[in-house]
Design an enzyme around this catalytic site. Structure first.
Site, PDB file in Angstrom:
ATOM      1  N   THR A 282       0.869  -1.176   0.000  1.00 29.95           N
ATOM      2  CA  THR A 282       0.000   0.000   0.000  1.00 29.95           C
ATOM      3  C   THR A 282       0.909   1.229   0.000  1.00 29.95           C
ATOM      4  OG1 THR A 282       0.021   0.296   2.409  1.00 29.95           O
ATOM      5  CG2 THR A 282      -1.627  -1.254   1.514  1.00 29.95           C
TER       6      THR A 282
ATOM      7  N   THR B 258      -1.845  -2.943  19.153  1.00 32.34           N
ATOM      8  CA  THR B 258      -1.537  -1.609  19.664  1.00 32.34           C
ATOM      9  C   THR B 258      -2.210  -1.366  21.012  1.00 32.34           C
ATOM     10  OG1 THR B 258      -2.061   0.722  19.255  1.00 32.34           O
ATOM     11  CG2 THR B 258      -3.469  -0.849  18.182  1.00 32.34           C
ATOM     12  N   ASP B 259      -1.633  -0.452  21.783  1.00 32.96           N
ATOM     13  CA  ASP B 259      -2.280  -0.080  23.053  1.00 32.96           C
ATOM     14  C   ASP B 259      -3.529   0.772  22.811  1.00 32.96           C
ATOM     15  OD1 ASP B 259      -1.016   2.260  22.228  1.00 32.96           O
ATOM     16  OD2 ASP B 259      -0.078   2.688  24.164  1.00 32.96           O
ATOM     17  N   GLU B 260      -3.731   1.214  21.566  1.00 32.77           N
ATOM     18  CA  GLU B 260      -4.888   2.070  21.286  1.00 32.77           C
ATOM     19  C   GLU B 260      -6.213   1.307  21.445  1.00 32.77           C
ATOM     20  OE1 GLU B 260      -4.525   4.771  17.963  1.00 32.77           O
ATOM     21  OE2 GLU B 260      -2.344   4.644  18.041  1.00 32.77           O
TER      22      GLU B 260
ATOM     23  N   TYR C 187      -9.457   2.916  13.341  1.00 34.17           N
ATOM     24  CA  TYR C 187      -8.201   2.148  13.404  1.00 34.17           C
ATOM     25  C   TYR C 187      -8.180   1.257  14.640  1.00 34.17           C
ATOM     26  CZ  TYR C 187      -3.356   1.140  14.681  1.00 34.17           C
ATOM     27  OH  TYR C 187      -2.202   0.505  15.087  1.00 34.17           O
TER      28      TYR C 187
ATOM     29  N   LYS D 233      -8.345  -2.888  15.094  1.00 33.61           N
ATOM     30  CA  LYS D 233      -7.268  -3.639  15.757  1.00 33.61           C
ATOM     31  C   LYS D 233      -7.845  -4.399  16.954  1.00 33.61           C
ATOM     32  CE  LYS D 233      -3.505  -3.821  14.972  1.00 33.61           C
ATOM     33  NZ  LYS D 233      -2.706  -4.677  14.039  1.00 33.61           N
TER      34      LYS D 233
ATOM     35  N   ARG E 147       1.864  10.391  24.761  1.00 36.97           N
ATOM     36  CA  ARG E 147       2.128   9.072  24.165  1.00 36.97           C
ATOM     37  C   ARG E 147       3.294   8.446  24.915  1.00 36.97           C
ATOM     38  NH1 ARG E 147      -2.133  10.151  22.963  1.00 36.97           N
ATOM     39  NH2 ARG E 147      -3.079  10.503  20.921  1.00 36.97           N
TER      40      ARG E 147
HETATM   41  N1  LIG Z   1       3.495   2.334  14.539  1.00 38.00           N
HETATM   42  C1  LIG Z   1       3.196   2.179  15.832  1.00 38.00           C
HETATM   43  O1  LIG Z   1       3.520   3.036  16.646  1.00 38.00           O
HETATM   44  C2  LIG Z   1       2.509   0.913  16.300  1.00 38.00           C
HETATM   45  C3  LIG Z   1       2.359   0.709  17.677  1.00 38.00           C
HETATM   46  C4  LIG Z   1       1.777  -0.479  18.121  1.00 38.00           C
HETATM   47  C5  LIG Z   1       1.344  -1.413  17.225  1.00 38.00           C
HETATM   48  N2  LIG Z   1       1.470  -1.178  15.892  1.00 38.00           N
HETATM   49  C6  LIG Z   1       1.031  -2.232  14.962  1.00 38.00           C
HETATM   50  O2  LIG Z   1       2.190  -2.717  14.303  1.00 38.00           O
HETATM   51  C7  LIG Z   1       1.844  -3.152  12.990  1.00 38.00           C
HETATM   52  C8  LIG Z   1       2.741  -2.478  11.969  1.00 38.00           C
HETATM   53  O3  LIG Z   1       2.597  -1.076  12.083  1.00 38.00           O
HETATM   54  P1  LIG Z   1       3.501  -0.079  11.227  1.00 38.00           P
HETATM   55  O4  LIG Z   1       3.583   1.184  11.980  1.00 38.00           O
HETATM   56  O5  LIG Z   1       4.709  -0.772  10.786  1.00 38.00           O
HETATM   57  O6  LIG Z   1       2.549   0.140   9.972  1.00 38.00           O
HETATM   58  P2  LIG Z   1       2.854   0.625   8.476  1.00 38.00           P
HETATM   59  O7  LIG Z   1       1.615   1.315   8.040  1.00 38.00           O
HETATM   60  O8  LIG Z   1       4.157   1.338   8.403  1.00 38.00           O
HETATM   61  O9  LIG Z   1       3.021  -0.741   7.673  1.00 38.00           O
HETATM   62  C9  LIG Z   1       1.950  -1.608   7.425  1.00 38.00           C
HETATM   63  C10 LIG Z   1       2.347  -2.541   6.301  1.00 38.00           C
HETATM   64  O10 LIG Z   1       1.255  -3.454   6.067  1.00 38.00           O
HETATM   65  C11 LIG Z   1       1.037  -3.542   4.673  1.00 38.00           C
HETATM   66  N3  LIG Z   1      -0.378  -3.869   4.447  1.00 38.00           N
HETATM   67  C12 LIG Z   1      -1.457  -3.133   4.784  1.00 38.00           C
HETATM   68  N4  LIG Z   1      -2.584  -3.765   4.427  1.00 38.00           N
HETATM   69  C13 LIG Z   1      -2.194  -4.942   3.855  1.00 38.00           C
HETATM   70  C14 LIG Z   1      -2.888  -6.029   3.285  1.00 38.00           C
HETATM   71  N5  LIG Z   1      -4.245  -6.036   3.221  1.00 38.00           N
HETATM   72  N6  LIG Z   1      -2.194  -7.085   2.805  1.00 38.00           N
HETATM   73  C15 LIG Z   1      -0.820  -7.072   2.849  1.00 38.00           C
HETATM   74  N7  LIG Z   1      -0.103  -6.058   3.374  1.00 38.00           N
HETATM   75  C16 LIG Z   1      -0.782  -5.008   3.866  1.00 38.00           C
HETATM   76  C17 LIG Z   1       1.418  -2.174   4.116  1.00 38.00           C
HETATM   77  O11 LIG Z   1       1.728  -2.234   2.726  1.00 38.00           O
HETATM   78  C18 LIG Z   1       2.617  -1.820   4.973  1.00 38.00           C
HETATM   79  O12 LIG Z   1       3.816  -2.302   4.401  1.00 38.00           O
HETATM   80  C19 LIG Z   1       0.371  -2.841  12.815  1.00 38.00           C
HETATM   81  O13 LIG Z   1      -0.363  -4.025  13.054  1.00 38.00           O
HETATM   82  C20 LIG Z   1       0.084  -1.795  13.875  1.00 38.00           C
HETATM   83  O14 LIG Z   1      -1.253  -1.838  14.293  1.00 38.00           O
HETATM   84  C21 LIG Z   1       2.040  -0.033  15.411  1.00 38.00           C
END
Ligand SMILES: NC(=O)c1ccc[n+]([C@@H]2O[C@H](COP(=O)([O-])OP(=O)(O)OC[C@H]3O[C@@H](n4cnc5c(N)ncnc54)[C@H](O)[C@@H]3O)[C@@H](O)[C@H]2O)c1
Length: 332
Positions: free
Chosen positions: A36, A120-122, A148, A152, A212
Site C-alpha cells: 500500500t 496496539t495499546d490504542e 483504526y 485492531k 504518548r
Molecule cells: N506504529 C506504531 O507506533 C505501532 C504501535 C503499536 C502497534 N502497531 C502495529 O504494528 C503493525 C505495523 O505497524 P507499522 O507502523 O509498521 O505500519 P505501516 O503502516 O508502516 O506498515 C503496514 C504494512 O502493512 C502492509 N499492508 C497493509 N494492508 C495490507 C494487506 N491487506 N495485505 C498485505 N499487506 C498489507 C502495508 O503495505 C505496509 O507495508 C500494525 O499491526 C500496527 O497496528 C504499530
C-alpha cells in the site's frame, strides 16, 4: 526456521525483518505485503536475497494458505495503521485489519502454524491526563476510539477466539507508540523531522498536551522475538518502555536536537476524537520473559532517528509533498 512476516515492507515489520535476517542468516524469511502507500520494496532491498518479498494481500485466502503452508511461524504486522486515514476512509481498515487477520487465522488453523499477532495499546482507548498512576495492563477493558483502534481491537478478539475455540497456537502483543528508521512521514515524529529538513515549520495538533508512551522500534521487535521464543500460547503481552511524553515535549526535544528555537512551530487543528493519554505497564512481560528496553535515553534515540532521516532522504523525499498536501487540506 521458515518465517512468514506479514506487512514486512512497512515500518515495524521491515525493522523486524532486517534484525531477524541479520541475526539468523540461515533462516528462510518470506514477507507478504500488498505494498500500500505505507509499504515499500526499497525498504527490504538492502537485504537482497536473504528475504523473499511476495507482493500480495492478506485477504487473499489462496495466497495466504500457500504461504502459511510453507512456514513454521507467522508474525503478523500487516494492517492499515494511520488513525487520520481511518477517519476519512475506514473501509480499508475493516478489510485489512479484520478480514486480513481472519484470513491468516484460518490458514494457521488449517496448518497448525505458530502465530504472533501484533497489536496496539490504542485498543484500550485513552487515560486521563491527571492520573499518572493509572496505566494499561492486560486486564484493562477494551474501549477503542477510532476506526483504526476498533479494527485492531476486533482483530485481537478474533485471535483470542481462535486460540480458545480452535486451539490455534497464537500469542498477542499490544505496544505503545514506536519511532525509529523507516517510519512513514505521515506519522508524528518523522513528519516533524522531515518538515524541518525540508524547510517547513513543525506542526503540533491542538495544544500538544496529549501524551504518548514512546518506544524505539528495535525495543518493540526485541520483545516480539522474546514472545515468539518463550511466550505462553493465548497470552497477551503489553510492550512499553516507560517513556511518557506530551506531544509538545517531544516536539520541543526535536526542535532542540535540530538546532531550532523551542517555539518554532505552528499549532494546527486537533485530530477528531484525539486520545488524551496512553501509558503501558509492561511489568508482566519484563518479569516473565526478562525483556527490557535498550534505547532508554529518549533524546539520544530521537537524535539517532533524525540522523537516519537526514542520511536517507532518497527513501522519504518522494512521499513528502503528497503527505503535506493531505494535511494542508485537513487544516493540519
Ligand atoms: N506504529 C506504531 O507506533 C505501532 C504501535 C503499536 C502497534 N502497531 C502495529 O504494528 C503493525 C505495523 O505497524 P507499522 O507502523 O509498521 O505500519 P505501516 O503502516 O508502516 O506498515 C503496514 C504494512 O502493512 C502492509 N499492508 C497493509 N494492508 C495490507 C494487506 N491487506 N495485505 C498485505 N499487506 C498489507 C502495508 O503495505 C505496509 O507495508 C500494525 O499491526 C500496527 O497496528 C504499530
Amino acid at each position: 526456521m521458515r518465517l512468514l512476516v506479514t506487512g514486512g515492507a512497512g515500518f515495524i515489520g521491515a525493522n523486524f525483518t532486517h534484525s531477524w535476517a541479520n541475526e539468523n542468516p540461515g533462516d528462510q524469511i518470506t514477507v507478504v505485503d500488498s505494498l500500500t502507500y505505507a509499504g515499500s520494496a526499497d525498504t527490504l532491498a538492502p537485504l537482497g536475497e536473504a528475504v523473499e518479498l511476495v507482493v500480495g494481500d492478506i485477504t487473499d485466502a489462496a495466497l495466504v494458505d500457500e504461504l502459511v503452508a510453507g512456514a513454521d511461524a507467522v508474525v503478523h504486522f500487516a494492517a492499515e495503521t494511520h488513525v487520520d486515514n481511518s477517519l476519512t476512509g475506514p473501509s480499508a481498515f475493516v478489510q485489512s485489519n479484520l478480514v486480513g487477520t481472519f484470513t491468516i487465522l484460518e490458514a494457521v488453523r488449517r496448518h497448525g502454524t505458530r502465530l504472533h499477532h501484533i497489536s496496539t495499546d490504542e485498543v484500550y482507548g485513552d487515560l486521563p491526563l491527571d492520573a499518572p498512576d493509572i496505566r494499561f495492563t492486560a486486564d484493562t477493558p477494551y474501549n477503542p476510539s477510532s476506526p483504526y483502534s476498533a479494527t485492531k481491537a476486533g482483530s485481537d478478539m478474533l485471535v483470542r477466539a481462535w486460540v480458545r475455540s480452535f486451539r490455534v497456537a497464537a500469542t498477542l502483543s499490544n505496544c505503545s507508540n514506536n519511532f525509529g528508521p523507516y517510519q512513514h512521514v505521515e506519522k508524528f515524529i518523522p513528519r516533524q523531522i522531515t518538515n524541518l529538513l525540508t524547510g517547513r515549520r513543525a506542526k503540533l495538533y491542538g495544544a500538544g498536551a496529549n501524551v504518548r508512551d514512546w518506544i524505539h522500534v528495535e525495543d518493540h521487535n526485541a520483545a516480539v522475538r522474546a514472545i515468539l521464543a518463550g511466550g505462553r500460547i493465548g497470552q497477551t503481552y503489553l510492550i512499553g518502555a516507560d517513556c511518557e511524553r506530551s506531544n509538545l515535549a517531544v516536539l520541543q526535544t526535536l526542535l532542540e536536537i535540530m538546532g531550532h528555537d523551542p517555539d518554532d512551530f505552528d499549532h494546527v487543528a486537533d485530530r477528531a476524537g484525539h486520545d488524551l493519554r496512553y501509558a503501558i505497564d509492561s511489568s508482566a512481560l519484563r518479569e516473565e520473559l526478562g525483556w527490557a528496553p535498550a534505547h532508554t535515553d529518549f533524546p539520544a534515540a530521537l537524535a539517532a532517528t533524525v540522523d537516519w532521516y537526514r542520511a536517507n532522504e532518497a527513501w522519504w523525499a518522494p512521499l513528502k509533498d503528497a503527505v503535506e498536501a493531505g494535511y494542508t487540506e485537513r487544516g493540519q
